[in-house]
Design a protein around this motif. Structure first.
Motif, PDB file in Angstrom:
ATOM      1  N   THR A   1      -7.069  -9.779  -1.677  1.00 31.43           N
ATOM      2  CA  THR A   1      -7.354  -8.859  -0.574  1.00 31.43           C
ATOM      3  C   THR A   1      -6.693  -7.510  -0.842  1.00 31.43           C
ATOM      4  O   THR A   1      -7.287  -6.454  -0.591  1.00 31.43           O
ATOM      5  CB  THR A   1      -6.865  -9.451   0.762  1.00 31.43           C
ATOM      6  OG1 THR A   1      -7.537 -10.692   0.981  1.00 31.43           O
ATOM      7  CG2 THR A   1      -7.128  -8.510   1.922  1.00 31.43           C
ATOM      8  N   CYS A   2      -5.496  -7.540  -1.375  1.00 27.34           N
ATOM      9  CA  CYS A   2      -4.793  -6.311  -1.737  1.00 27.34           C
ATOM     10  C   CYS A   2      -5.583  -5.534  -2.793  1.00 27.34           C
ATOM     11  O   CYS A   2      -5.710  -4.316  -2.712  1.00 27.34           O
ATOM     12  CB  CYS A   2      -3.385  -6.634  -2.235  1.00 27.34           C
ATOM     13  SG  CYS A   2      -2.371  -5.192  -2.572  1.00 27.34           S
ATOM     14  N   LEU A   3      -6.139  -6.243  -3.758  1.00 28.80           N
ATOM     15  CA  LEU A   3      -6.961  -5.591  -4.780  1.00 28.80           C
ATOM     16  C   LEU A   3      -8.195  -4.953  -4.143  1.00 28.80           C
ATOM     17  O   LEU A   3      -8.539  -3.811  -4.456  1.00 28.80           O
ATOM     18  CB  LEU A   3      -7.369  -6.588  -5.867  1.00 28.80           C
ATOM     19  CG  LEU A   3      -8.331  -6.049  -6.929  1.00 28.80           C
ATOM     20  CD1 LEU A   3      -7.722  -4.863  -7.665  1.00 28.80           C
ATOM     21  CD2 LEU A   3      -8.712  -7.151  -7.899  1.00 28.80           C
ATOM     22  N   GLN A   4      -8.859  -5.682  -3.262  1.00 30.67           N
ATOM     23  CA  GLN A   4     -10.041  -5.129  -2.596  1.00 30.67           C
ATOM     24  C   GLN A   4      -9.676  -3.862  -1.825  1.00 30.67           C
ATOM     25  O   GLN A   4     -10.380  -2.841  -1.916  1.00 30.67           O
ATOM     26  CB  GLN A   4     -10.644  -6.158  -1.638  1.00 30.67           C
ATOM     27  CG  GLN A   4     -11.281  -7.344  -2.326  1.00 30.67           C
ATOM     28  CD  GLN A   4     -11.800  -8.357  -1.327  1.00 30.67           C
ATOM     29  OE1 GLN A   4     -12.293  -8.006  -0.256  1.00 30.67           O
ATOM     30  NE2 GLN A   4     -11.686  -9.633  -1.667  1.00 30.67           N
ATOM     31  N   ASN A   5      -8.581  -3.910  -1.083  1.00 34.14           N
ATOM     32  CA  ASN A   5      -8.141  -2.738  -0.317  1.00 34.14           C
ATOM     33  C   ASN A   5      -7.777  -1.575  -1.232  1.00 34.14           C
ATOM     34  O   ASN A   5      -8.068  -0.418  -0.924  1.00 34.14           O
ATOM     35  CB  ASN A   5      -6.947  -3.090   0.572  1.00 34.14           C
ATOM     36  CG  ASN A   5      -7.315  -4.069   1.660  1.00 34.14           C
ATOM     37  OD1 ASN A   5      -8.470  -4.196   2.054  1.00 34.14           O
ATOM     38  ND2 ASN A   5      -6.315  -4.789   2.155  1.00 34.14           N
ATOM     39  N   THR A   6      -7.149  -1.882  -2.348  1.00 35.83           N
ATOM     40  CA  THR A   6      -6.752  -0.832  -3.289  1.00 35.83           C
ATOM     41  C   THR A   6      -7.971  -0.159  -3.892  1.00 35.83           C
ATOM     42  O   THR A   6      -8.006   1.066  -4.026  1.00 35.83           O
ATOM     43  CB  THR A   6      -5.845  -1.414  -4.388  1.00 35.83           C
ATOM     44  OG1 THR A   6      -4.701  -2.004  -3.767  1.00 35.83           O
ATOM     45  CG2 THR A   6      -5.399  -0.345  -5.368  1.00 35.83           C
TER      46      THR A   6
ATOM     47  N   SER B   1       2.110   3.609  -9.246  1.00 31.10           N
ATOM     48  CA  SER B   1       0.654   3.737  -9.287  1.00 31.10           C
ATOM     49  C   SER B   1       0.040   2.373  -8.974  1.00 31.10           C
ATOM     50  O   SER B   1       0.679   1.333  -9.185  1.00 31.10           O
ATOM     51  CB  SER B   1       0.213   4.190 -10.681  1.00 31.10           C
ATOM     52  OG  SER B   1       0.397   3.143 -11.614  1.00 31.10           O
ATOM     53  N   PRO B   2      -1.184   2.346  -8.461  1.00 26.58           N
ATOM     54  CA  PRO B   2      -1.828   1.057  -8.208  1.00 26.58           C
ATOM     55  C   PRO B   2      -1.871   0.163  -9.455  1.00 26.58           C
ATOM     56  O   PRO B   2      -1.656  -1.043  -9.375  1.00 26.58           O
ATOM     57  CB  PRO B   2      -3.230   1.447  -7.759  1.00 26.58           C
ATOM     58  CG  PRO B   2      -3.035   2.780  -7.111  1.00 26.58           C
ATOM     59  CD  PRO B   2      -1.986   3.453  -7.965  1.00 26.58           C
ATOM     60  N   ASN B   3      -2.097   0.771 -10.599  1.00 28.00           N
ATOM     61  CA  ASN B   3      -2.143  -0.003 -11.837  1.00 28.00           C
ATOM     62  C   ASN B   3      -0.789  -0.665 -12.123  1.00 28.00           C
ATOM     63  O   ASN B   3      -0.727  -1.844 -12.466  1.00 28.00           O
ATOM     64  CB  ASN B   3      -2.553   0.913 -12.989  1.00 28.00           C
ATOM     65  CG  ASN B   3      -3.415   0.217 -13.980  1.00 28.00           C
ATOM     66  OD1 ASN B   3      -4.134  -0.723 -13.648  1.00 28.00           O
ATOM     67  ND2 ASN B   3      -3.365   0.684 -15.207  1.00 28.00           N
ATOM     68  N   SER B   4       0.287   0.078 -11.956  1.00 27.14           N
ATOM     69  CA  SER B   4       1.622  -0.480 -12.170  1.00 27.14           C
ATOM     70  C   SER B   4       1.945  -1.561 -11.154  1.00 27.14           C
ATOM     71  O   SER B   4       2.591  -2.559 -11.472  1.00 27.14           O
ATOM     72  CB  SER B   4       2.683   0.621 -12.085  1.00 27.14           C
ATOM     73  OG  SER B   4       2.497   1.566 -13.091  1.00 27.14           O
ATOM     74  N   MET B   5       1.488  -1.353  -9.920  1.00 28.66           N
ATOM     75  CA  MET B   5       1.732  -2.352  -8.880  1.00 28.66           C
ATOM     76  C   MET B   5       1.056  -3.673  -9.250  1.00 28.66           C
ATOM     77  O   MET B   5       1.665  -4.736  -9.133  1.00 28.66           O
ATOM     78  CB  MET B   5       1.212  -1.854  -7.529  1.00 28.66           C
ATOM     79  CG  MET B   5       1.375  -2.875  -6.414  1.00 28.66           C
ATOM     80  SD  MET B   5       3.085  -3.333  -6.075  1.00 28.66           S
ATOM     81  CE  MET B   5       3.611  -1.906  -5.162  1.00 28.66           C
ATOM     82  N   PHE B   6      -0.187  -3.609  -9.713  1.00 26.88           N
ATOM     83  CA  PHE B   6      -0.879  -4.851 -10.036  1.00 26.88           C
ATOM     84  C   PHE B   6      -0.319  -5.521 -11.293  1.00 26.88           C
ATOM     85  O   PHE B   6      -0.430  -6.732 -11.434  1.00 26.88           O
ATOM     86  CB  PHE B   6      -2.399  -4.650 -10.094  1.00 26.88           C
ATOM     87  CG  PHE B   6      -2.993  -4.689  -8.724  1.00 26.88           C
ATOM     88  CD1 PHE B   6      -3.211  -5.897  -8.085  1.00 26.88           C
ATOM     89  CD2 PHE B   6      -3.253  -3.525  -8.039  1.00 26.88           C
ATOM     90  CE1 PHE B   6      -3.703  -5.944  -6.798  1.00 26.88           C
ATOM     91  CE2 PHE B   6      -3.747  -3.558  -6.758  1.00 26.88           C
ATOM     92  CZ  PHE B   6      -3.978  -4.771  -6.132  1.00 26.88           C
TER      93      PHE B   6
ATOM     94  N   SER C   1       0.825  -1.205   0.000  1.00 26.79           N
ATOM     95  CA  SER C   1       0.000   0.000   0.000  1.00 26.79           C
ATOM     96  C   SER C   1       0.865   1.263   0.000  1.00 26.79           C
ATOM     97  O   SER C   1       0.591   2.216  -0.734  1.00 26.79           O
ATOM     98  CB  SER C   1      -0.933  -0.019   1.214  1.00 26.79           C
ATOM     99  OG  SER C   1      -1.751   1.115   1.214  1.00 26.79           O
ATOM    100  N   ALA C   2       1.919   1.279   0.816  1.00 27.78           N
ATOM    101  CA  ALA C   2       2.819   2.440   0.858  1.00 27.78           C
ATOM    102  C   ALA C   2       3.511   2.637  -0.482  1.00 27.78           C
ATOM    103  O   ALA C   2       3.682   3.777  -0.936  1.00 27.78           O
ATOM    104  CB  ALA C   2       3.847   2.255   1.971  1.00 27.78           C
ATOM    105  N   LEU C   3       3.903   1.548  -1.107  1.00 30.04           N
ATOM    106  CA  LEU C   3       4.525   1.666  -2.434  1.00 30.04           C
ATOM    107  C   LEU C   3       3.540   2.246  -3.444  1.00 30.04           C
ATOM    108  O   LEU C   3       3.918   3.054  -4.294  1.00 30.04           O
ATOM    109  CB  LEU C   3       5.042   0.307  -2.899  1.00 30.04           C
ATOM    110  CG  LEU C   3       6.262  -0.232  -2.160  1.00 30.04           C
ATOM    111  CD1 LEU C   3       6.562  -1.667  -2.604  1.00 30.04           C
ATOM    112  CD2 LEU C   3       7.473   0.655  -2.371  1.00 30.04           C
ATOM    113  N   MET C   4       2.268   1.852  -3.342  1.00 35.16           N
ATOM    114  CA  MET C   4       1.264   2.416  -4.247  1.00 35.16           C
ATOM    115  C   MET C   4       1.011   3.888  -3.952  1.00 35.16           C
ATOM    116  O   MET C   4       0.679   4.656  -4.846  1.00 35.16           O
ATOM    117  CB  MET C   4      -0.048   1.634  -4.153  1.00 35.16           C
ATOM    118  CG  MET C   4      -0.002   0.306  -4.858  1.00 35.16           C
ATOM    119  SD  MET C   4      -1.601  -0.505  -4.898  1.00 35.16           S
ATOM    120  CE  MET C   4      -1.450  -1.603  -3.502  1.00 35.16           C
TER     121      MET C   4
END
Length: 174
Positions: free
Chosen positions: A76-81, A51-56, A43-46
């Motif tokens: 779960t990470c996707l849901q939180n994002t 960006s969240p898109n790049s992270m995924f 989450s901190a990296l995003m």
């Protein structure tokens, strides 16, 4: 503070290729505290580096990881994002085939998490997701009626986010 965050962004980028796989593996750790810290780091990296898109894009292998807990935690990470960064920050159309595949996972917890992740996505993307699931993806026939019923329940109880109601939110986010 802003300078430090910007500086971290540039200074940390060379390490992402080694850090993200290691953090992904920690998502499958047997200790809850380790998994929680891995989620917090992602989450901190995003928030500051990617960006969240790049992270995924970098987390795609986690959806087919050999450890079922990693697969579960990636969803779960996707849901939180989606909750923390909004539906427009992640292109879920690239992730949906992986999530649909996980509806047939050998691990019950992963199957349940995949189901719940699709419901969470529906809250953000609305009817476009329903249409995509019925036309483009092979949702297991045993799961489809329950999923559609849950979508109806979410819609009828007013749990939809504004992005699910607007055409632009659906098009940009999907």
């Amino acid at each position: 503070m802003t300078f430090l965050v910007e500086r971290m962004k540039e200074d940390f980028r060379p390490y992402l290729s080694s850090v993200i796989p290691a953090v992904t593996d920690r998502l499958g750790d047997s200790k809850d505290a380790v998994r929680e810290k891995a989620q917090l780091l992602l989450s901190a990296l995003m928030d500051h580096v990617l960006s969240p898109n790049s992270m995924f894009e970098r987390l795609l292998p986690a959806f087919s990881h050999k450890n079922g807990k990693v697969r579960e935690e990636a969803m779960t990470c996707l849901q939180n994002t989606l909750t923390n960064h909004s539906a427009t920050s992640v292109t879920v159309s690239r992730l949906i085939p992986h999530i649909v595949k996980l509806l047939s996972d050998p691990t019950a917890l992963v199957r349940d998490c995949a189901f719940n992740t699709l419901v969470e996505c529906y809250k953000h993307y609305g009817e476009r997701l329903r249409a995509d699931l019925t036309k483009k993806h092979s949702v297991p026939p045993a799961k489809l009626p329950g999923l559609m019923t849950r979508f109806d329940d979410v819609r009828d109880t007013g749990l939809m986010f504004p992005t699910a109601m607007t055409a632009s939110g659906i098009i940009e986010g999907m």
